[in-house]
Motif scaffolding. Structure first.
Motif, PDB file in Angstrom:
ATOM      1  N   GLN A  58      29.808 -48.327  39.883  1.00 42.70           N
ATOM      2  CA  GLN A  58      29.080 -48.123  38.629  1.00 42.70           C
ATOM      3  C   GLN A  58      29.974 -48.440  37.435  1.00 42.70           C
ATOM      4  O   GLN A  58      29.579 -49.139  36.503  1.00 42.70           O
ATOM      5  N   SER A  59      31.177 -47.904  37.468  1.00 44.79           N
ATOM      6  CA  SER A  59      32.106 -48.114  36.353  1.00 44.79           C
ATOM      7  C   SER A  59      32.533 -49.570  36.231  1.00 44.79           C
ATOM      8  O   SER A  59      32.664 -50.098  35.139  1.00 44.79           O
ATOM      9  N   ASN A 105      40.699 -54.546  37.246  1.00 41.79           N
ATOM     10  CA  ASN A 105      41.064 -53.195  37.657  1.00 41.79           C
ATOM     11  C   ASN A 105      39.909 -52.431  38.304  1.00 41.79           C
ATOM     12  O   ASN A 105      40.064 -51.806  39.351  1.00 41.79           O
ATOM     13  N   GLY A 106      38.729 -52.476  37.684  1.00 36.03           N
ATOM     14  CA  GLY A 106      37.595 -51.708  38.198  1.00 36.03           C
ATOM     15  C   GLY A 106      37.182 -52.127  39.589  1.00 36.03           C
ATOM     16  O   GLY A 106      36.836 -51.282  40.427  1.00 36.03           O
ATOM     17  N   GLU A 292      20.630 -52.400  44.079  1.00 34.60           N
ATOM     18  CA  GLU A 292      20.881 -52.155  42.670  1.00 34.60           C
ATOM     19  C   GLU A 292      21.865 -51.010  42.506  1.00 34.60           C
ATOM     20  O   GLU A 292      22.002 -50.153  43.396  1.00 34.60           O
ATOM     21  N   ILE A 293      22.550 -51.007  41.393  1.00 34.46           N
ATOM     22  CA  ILE A 293      23.513 -49.960  41.087  1.00 34.46           C
ATOM     23  C   ILE A 293      22.785 -48.881  40.307  1.00 34.46           C
ATOM     24  O   ILE A 293      22.204 -49.146  39.257  1.00 34.46           O
ATOM     25  N   ASP A 294      22.823 -47.687  40.815  1.00 34.75           N
ATOM     26  CA  ASP A 294      21.998 -46.584  40.333  1.00 34.75           C
ATOM     27  C   ASP A 294      22.727 -45.768  39.269  1.00 34.75           C
ATOM     28  O   ASP A 294      23.822 -45.251  39.492  1.00 34.75           O
ATOM     29  N   ALA A 301      24.810 -37.957  34.155  1.00 36.50           N
ATOM     30  CA  ALA A 301      25.382 -38.437  32.891  1.00 36.50           C
ATOM     31  C   ALA A 301      26.008 -39.821  33.040  1.00 36.50           C
ATOM     32  O   ALA A 301      27.010 -40.131  32.397  1.00 36.50           O
ATOM     33  N   THR A 302      25.426 -40.651  33.916  1.00 40.98           N
ATOM     34  CA  THR A 302      25.922 -42.013  34.098  1.00 40.98           C
ATOM     35  C   THR A 302      25.050 -42.985  33.328  1.00 40.98           C
ATOM     36  O   THR A 302      23.823 -42.853  33.293  1.00 40.98           O
ATOM     37  N   ARG A 303      25.681 -43.964  32.711  1.00 42.32           N
ATOM     38  CA  ARG A 303      24.983 -44.951  31.893  1.00 42.32           C
ATOM     39  C   ARG A 303      25.416 -46.359  32.294  1.00 42.32           C
ATOM     40  O   ARG A 303      26.577 -46.584  32.628  1.00 42.32           O
ATOM     41  N   SER A 304      24.487 -47.290  32.198  1.00 43.90           N
ATOM     42  CA  SER A 304      24.830 -48.695  32.411  1.00 43.90           C
ATOM     43  C   SER A 304      25.242 -49.366  31.095  1.00 43.90           C
ATOM     44  O   SER A 304      25.739 -50.484  31.111  1.00 43.90           O
TER      45      SER A 304
END
Length: 485
Positions: A58-59, A105-106, A292-294, A301-304
């Protein structure tokens, strides 16, 4: 979620076992971080670590999917009201190794987490912890192989040669230096990981529709196979893997156009929000979605962060729609009502009415969906001489949108390259802003032809991205890509 400590997260990242909050789609209870000393003692910890890898993905992908797949191509222009030095450099093709987006890095965080899973689950099995749990063991390992393959595939398309790391980094203070391997070796690693995931075997579905689309499945693996084979111009292989997806009843195209509908979306554009096609982007987990990435703001509290790059809904995003792309849509093509606002705002991922940017900036990132695979298959059919089969697939996508279809007479006599242009135009209309366009142009050898008049790109060496200066300073064996030396 990204750490600012670049020493700790140098090349392949340290063995962080921080598992972030509950993922409803992945059906796991809230998990706190574990130290390495008390980890890997029971099988649920390995499963938790797997979900930690998805959270790291996600990050890695949030917003960057747009920078990597759209910003250097022709679907977007700069929003002058949201000037950013990084986005301006990307749009004008003035990349440099100091840009934050030049860091891999990610992705290596996800690779390292995958390596931890693969190493430790094998040890756990040898200790008998997976006795009677063969399916659980295979499921965790297959997804770790798939995640590692995905990251290496994504990275090699951007940076070319890569350090191949297949063992976990266990010490934050470890002096870790490794040279880059040639792309042929990287491709071999990707192929081996894909095959390992397939043979494990990776599951075809999970407990819920959302979990099936938020984790790697056999369908998602075949989508990655197809993408990988198309990148390598192995068209027969791509036809074989894509056919497995088309034959899979788990996936079906969502609906958009209906000849019997009396709704006039020109009068009431917000009503298009109710179509399954629109909700594929605003709500996620559609029947068409393969992987898909959820993200979920309310629960985790996760945001795209799509609102920072697209939108113009009470917030000035970095990009707007290019006239070059909007001119490709006819007035009857309903996708234009989904994709754009009247001022060039990119609205594809947002509700046309009632959108709340403070809580709804958590739209999922669709990595693969059925229309994407159908159009990749059309490319492969065209390349192998089946023009009629290719155009039948293109017409399937156009009909769904309400656009007129191609007749046999309209493409009779066109060359393979000209047919490919038609398919790429359809991919631009169907998949715009989903992080595909840059890779489409590079894969098909059309990047210079299309983009030189726009951003001046003129040599293939410029297709690759620069390697972050931070990474080079931390790893003495890294060499910079030639264009940026």
């Amino acid at each position: 979620m990204k750490s600012k400590d670049y020493k700790m997260y140098s090349l392949a990242l340290v063995a962080l076992l921080s598992i972030f909050g509950c993922k409803k789609a992945l059906e796991i209870d809230p998990t706190t971080s574990y130290s390495n000393s008390n980890f890997w003692t029971e099988t649920p910890q390995a499963t938790a670590s797997l979900y930690g890898a998805y959270n790291l993905l996600q990050s890695a992908m949030a917003r960057n999917v747009v920078y990597y797949g759209e910003a250097r191509a022709d679907n977007v222009i700069l929003n002058p009201l949201a000037l950013s030095s990084q986005t301006l450099n990307l749009l004008t093709n003035n990349l440099n190794s100091s840009l934050p987006v030049s860091s891999w890095n990610g992705f290596y965080q996800v690779v390292n987490q995958s390596n931890l899973i693969l190493k430790n689950t094998l040890i756990m099995k040898e200790k008998g912890l997976y006795l009677g749990k063969t399916a659980e063991y295979n499921t965790v390992r297959a997804q770790a192989f798939a995640l590692r393959a995905f990251c290496y595939f994504y990275m090699t398309r951007l940076w070319g040669k890569l350090p191949l790391v297949t063992e976990p980094v266990l010490d934050a203070n470890q002096n870790f230096s490794i040279a880059r391997s040639d792309t042929t070796e990287v491709y071999s690693r990707i192929q081996a990981d894909l095959d390992s995931a397939s043979l494990a075997p990776i599951p075809s579905t999970y407990g819920t529709a959302s979990a099936t689309r938020a984790q790697f499945t056999m369908g998602a693996l075949n989508a990655l196979y197809t993408d990988f084979y198309m990148w390598r111009h192995q068209y027969q292989n791509a036809l074989a893997s894509s056919q497995k997806i088309l034959s899979n009843s788990t996936y079906s195209l969502t609906s958009l156009y209906s000849a019997s509908s009396t709704i006039d979306y020109n009068v009431n554009p917000q009503l298009i929000d109710n179509t399954p096609y629109a909700q594929m982007f605003t709500k996620g987990f559609a029947s068409e979605s393969i992987f898909e990435i959820d993200y979920n703001f309310a629960e985790r509290a996760t945001r795209s962060f799509y609102i920072t790059v697209y939108g113009d809904l009470g917030f000035q995003p970095f990009f707007k729609a290019s006239g070059y792309l909007t001119s490709k849509f006819t007035s009857v093509d309903l996708r234009s009502k989904i994709n754009f606002g009247t001022t060039g705002a990119i609205l594809k991922f947002f509700e046309k009415s009632g959108f709340d940017r403070s809580t709804q900036d958590d739209k999922n990132i669709i990595i693969y969906r059925l229309a994407d695979i159908i159009l990749l298959r059309a490319e492969a059919l065209n390349k192998t001489g089946d023009v009629s089969g290719a155009m039948t697939l293109v017409n399937q996508i156009r009909s769904r949108a309400g656009a007129s279809t191609y007749t046999a007479a309209s493409y009779a006599g066109l060359t393979t390259d000209q047919i490919e242009d038609l398919i790429l135009d359809e991919r631009a209309r169907e998949l715009c802003y989903e992080g595909k366009r840059w890779f489409d142009l590079v894969r098909t050898g059309k990047a210079i032809k299309v983009l030189q008049p726009i951003n001046g790109i003129s040599v293939p060496e410029n297709f690759l991205w620069p390697i972050s200066l931070t990474e080079i300073r931390l790893n003495s064996l890294l060499d910079q890509n030639s264009y940026y030396q």
